[in-house]
Design a protein around this motif. Structure first.
Motif, PDB file in Angstrom:
ATOM      1  N   ARG A 141      17.925  29.365  53.028  1.00 47.15           N
ATOM      2  CA  ARG A 141      16.925  30.059  52.212  1.00 47.15           C
ATOM      3  C   ARG A 141      17.588  30.839  51.079  1.00 47.15           C
ATOM      4  O   ARG A 141      17.114  30.821  49.937  1.00 47.15           O
ATOM      5  N   GLU A 142      18.696  31.521  51.392  1.00 44.94           N
ATOM      6  CA  GLU A 142      19.403  32.285  50.354  1.00 44.94           C
ATOM      7  C   GLU A 142      19.960  31.361  49.279  1.00 44.94           C
ATOM      8  O   GLU A 142      19.980  31.715  48.096  1.00 44.94           O
ATOM      9  N   ARG A 143      20.403  30.178  49.700  1.00 48.27           N
ATOM     10  CA  ARG A 143      20.917  29.213  48.710  1.00 48.27           C
ATOM     11  C   ARG A 143      19.784  28.718  47.818  1.00 48.27           C
ATOM     12  O   ARG A 143      19.968  28.548  46.596  1.00 48.27           O
ATOM     13  N   ILE A 144      18.628  28.484  48.402  1.00 49.37           N
ATOM     14  CA  ILE A 144      17.473  28.055  47.610  1.00 49.37           C
ATOM     15  C   ILE A 144      17.027  29.176  46.673  1.00 49.37           C
ATOM     16  O   ILE A 144      16.636  28.934  45.522  1.00 49.37           O
ATOM     17  N   GLU A 145      17.089  30.411  47.133  1.00 50.70           N
ATOM     18  CA  GLU A 145      16.739  31.548  46.276  1.00 50.70           C
ATOM     19  C   GLU A 145      17.672  31.644  45.072  1.00 50.70           C
ATOM     20  O   GLU A 145      17.228  31.956  43.953  1.00 50.70           O
ATOM     21  N   ARG A 146      18.942  31.349  45.281  1.00 52.28           N
ATOM     22  CA  ARG A 146      19.879  31.356  44.151  1.00 52.28           C
ATOM     23  C   ARG A 146      19.529  30.265  43.150  1.00 52.28           C
ATOM     24  O   ARG A 146      19.631  30.456  41.934  1.00 52.28           O
ATOM     25  N   ALA A 147      19.111  29.109  43.679  1.00 55.80           N
ATOM     26  CA  ALA A 147      18.686  28.024  42.785  1.00 55.80           C
ATOM     27  C   ALA A 147      17.451  28.441  42.000  1.00 55.80           C
ATOM     28  O   ALA A 147      17.341  28.170  40.796  1.00 55.80           O
ATOM     29  N   ARG A 148      16.524  29.119  42.663  1.00 55.05           N
ATOM     30  CA  ARG A 148      15.326  29.620  41.964  1.00 55.05           C
ATOM     31  C   ARG A 148      15.711  30.606  40.874  1.00 55.05           C
ATOM     32  O   ARG A 148      15.219  30.518  39.740  1.00 55.05           O
ATOM     33  N   GLY A 156       6.724  27.906  41.360  1.00 52.10           N
ATOM     34  CA  GLY A 156       5.714  27.884  42.403  1.00 52.10           C
ATOM     35  C   GLY A 156       6.226  27.474  43.765  1.00 52.10           C
ATOM     36  O   GLY A 156       5.522  27.619  44.767  1.00 52.10           O
ATOM     37  N   VAL A 157       7.452  26.940  43.830  1.00 57.68           N
ATOM     38  CA  VAL A 157       8.031  26.552  45.114  1.00 57.68           C
ATOM     39  C   VAL A 157       8.594  27.795  45.792  1.00 57.68           C
ATOM     40  O   VAL A 157       9.396  28.529  45.217  1.00 57.68           O
ATOM     41  N   ASP A 158       8.163  28.048  47.001  1.00 52.70           N
ATOM     42  CA  ASP A 158       8.615  29.216  47.749  1.00 52.70           C
ATOM     43  C   ASP A 158       9.890  28.878  48.530  1.00 52.70           C
ATOM     44  O   ASP A 158       9.874  27.955  49.353  1.00 52.70           O
ATOM     45  N   PRO A 159      10.999  29.579  48.289  1.00 60.74           N
ATOM     46  CA  PRO A 159      12.260  29.267  48.990  1.00 60.74           C
ATOM     47  C   PRO A 159      12.135  29.313  50.506  1.00 60.74           C
ATOM     48  O   PRO A 159      12.710  28.484  51.208  1.00 60.74           O
ATOM     49  N   ALA A 163      12.843  26.103  52.831  1.00 59.74           N
ATOM     50  CA  ALA A 163      13.868  26.171  53.876  1.00 59.74           C
ATOM     51  C   ALA A 163      13.279  25.817  55.241  1.00 59.74           C
ATOM     52  O   ALA A 163      13.886  25.089  56.026  1.00 59.74           O
ATOM     53  N   ALA A 164      12.066  26.320  55.522  1.00 58.97           N
ATOM     54  CA  ALA A 164      11.406  26.015  56.792  1.00 58.97           C
ATOM     55  C   ALA A 164      11.077  24.525  56.892  1.00 58.97           C
ATOM     56  O   ALA A 164      11.178  23.921  57.970  1.00 58.97           O
ATOM     57  N   LEU A 165      10.697  23.919  55.761  1.00 58.12           N
ATOM     58  CA  LEU A 165      10.415  22.486  55.744  1.00 58.12           C
ATOM     59  C   LEU A 165      11.667  21.681  56.073  1.00 58.12           C
ATOM     60  O   LEU A 165      11.624  20.733  56.879  1.00 58.12           O
ATOM     61  N   VAL A 166      12.780  22.053  55.462  1.00 51.65           N
ATOM     62  CA  VAL A 166      14.039  21.356  55.736  1.00 51.65           C
ATOM     63  C   VAL A 166      14.433  21.530  57.201  1.00 51.65           C
ATOM     64  O   VAL A 166      14.874  20.588  57.861  1.00 51.65           O
ATOM     65  N   LEU A 198      13.735  16.580  46.720  1.00 50.23           N
ATOM     66  CA  LEU A 198      14.410  16.732  45.435  1.00 50.23           C
ATOM     67  C   LEU A 198      13.412  16.927  44.296  1.00 50.23           C
ATOM     68  O   LEU A 198      13.784  17.390  43.222  1.00 50.23           O
ATOM     69  N   ASP A 199      12.169  16.598  44.537  1.00 46.95           N
ATOM     70  CA  ASP A 199      11.139  16.808  43.522  1.00 46.95           C
ATOM     71  C   ASP A 199      10.823  18.297  43.363  1.00 46.95           C
ATOM     72  O   ASP A 199      10.112  18.687  42.445  1.00 46.95           O
ATOM     73  N   GLN A 200      11.386  19.117  44.264  1.00 45.03           N
ATOM     74  CA  GLN A 200      11.170  20.556  44.163  1.00 45.03           C
ATOM     75  C   GLN A 200      12.128  21.202  43.166  1.00 45.03           C
ATOM     76  O   GLN A 200      11.984  22.377  42.840  1.00 45.03           O
ATOM     77  N   GLU A 201      13.127  20.437  42.720  1.00 50.92           N
ATOM     78  CA  GLU A 201      14.068  20.995  41.757  1.00 50.92           C
ATOM     79  C   GLU A 201      13.418  21.166  40.391  1.00 50.92           C
ATOM     80  O   GLU A 201      12.531  20.413  40.000  1.00 50.92           O
ATOM     81  N   GLY A 202      13.907  22.162  39.675  1.00 50.89           N
ATOM     82  CA  GLY A 202      13.425  22.398  38.324  1.00 50.89           C
ATOM     83  C   GLY A 202      14.023  21.410  37.352  1.00 50.89           C
ATOM     84  O   GLY A 202      14.820  20.549  37.732  1.00 50.89           O
ATOM     85  N   PRO A 203      13.686  21.522  36.089  1.00 54.29           N
ATOM     86  CA  PRO A 203      14.143  20.563  35.082  1.00 54.29           C
ATOM     87  C   PRO A 203      15.649  20.523  34.917  1.00 54.29           C
ATOM     88  O   PRO A 203      16.196  19.525  34.451  1.00 54.29           O
TER      89      PRO A 203
END
Length: 217
Positions: A141-148, A156-159, A163-166, A198-203
């Motif tokens: 989750r913290e890694r996803i937050e850094r990506a955000r 709109g994607v909640d880290p 993370a819970a989905l993964v 991977l579709d959750q990644e930004g541009p």
């Protein structure tokens, strides 16, 4: 001439003993694995098993920890990847590879089989497993937050939800491996899942394409 009684072998190998015990716990569960079966599988007397591991519960805990700690390493190495897509791919693919190691050196994923027992003797082990899952999910989750924060996550994607989905997918893959699904099929599921994840990644992130099977772990 009488046969030599079981005892601790002169060249006692703890790793081999733990693996042999883990195989039994994986196939029979904790309560279904008797000390007599452990004694036979390890080539050790019950008293020697207790001297080496403290108790049946102590041996079970060591078996679970020995193999579960590998997942902590997989999470840490995956989360060190520079792009979020690489994080998710490495995490899921390396986990599948770990779930499906040859039985000669791996018992299967204990933390989604025998460790899910409700026996009072294993409460410490179950607490450890629960803490391990929570720690791994927090790291992700913290890694996803850094990506955000770096603008690498789709708005709109909640880290926490991602993370819970993964994690949910991870547990499903583990359970499927314990049901006998082979590595190739599990990796096909990972590939399909990554197409969505991977579709959750930004541009600025990696394109949402399926990974190459030849990518090194």
């Amino acid at each position: 001439m009488s046969s030599r009684p079981l005892g601790r072998p002169p060249m006692f190998d703890r790793d081999d003993a733990v693996l042999a015990a883990a195989r039994l716990f994986w196939s029979r569960g904790y309560s279904g694995t008797t000390t007599r079966a452990l004694s036979s599988a390890l080539g050790m007397s019950t008293s020697s098993i207790y001297a080496a591991f403290g108790s049946k519960a102590g041996l079970f805990e060591e078996a679970v920890r020995t193999f579960a700690e590998r997942y902590r390493t997989i999470y840490a190495e995956a989360c060190a990847e520079p792009e979020l897509g690489d994080v998710l791919e490495r995490l899921l693919r390396r986990s599948v590879e770990e779930f499906t190691q040859p039985r000669a050196r791996h018992p299967g994923c204990l933390i989604s089989s025998a460790a899910m027992t409700d026996m009072p003797d294993t409460i410490d082990t179950r607490t450890y497993v629960s803490d391990l899952h929570a720690s791994n999910e927090q790291l992700l989750r913290e890694r996803i937050e850094r990506a955000r924060d770096a603008g690498r996550l789709r708005p709109g994607v909640d880290p926490s939800t991602l993370a819970a989905l993964v994690q949910t997918l991870w547990h499903g893959l583990s359970a499927q491996s314990n049901q006998g699904l082979d590595r190739d099929r599990l990796l096909e599921i990972v590939d399909a899942a990554l197409g969505t994840l991977l579709d959750q990644e930004g541009p600025g992130g990696r394109p949402a394409t399926q990974p190459e099977r030849s990518r090194p772990a």
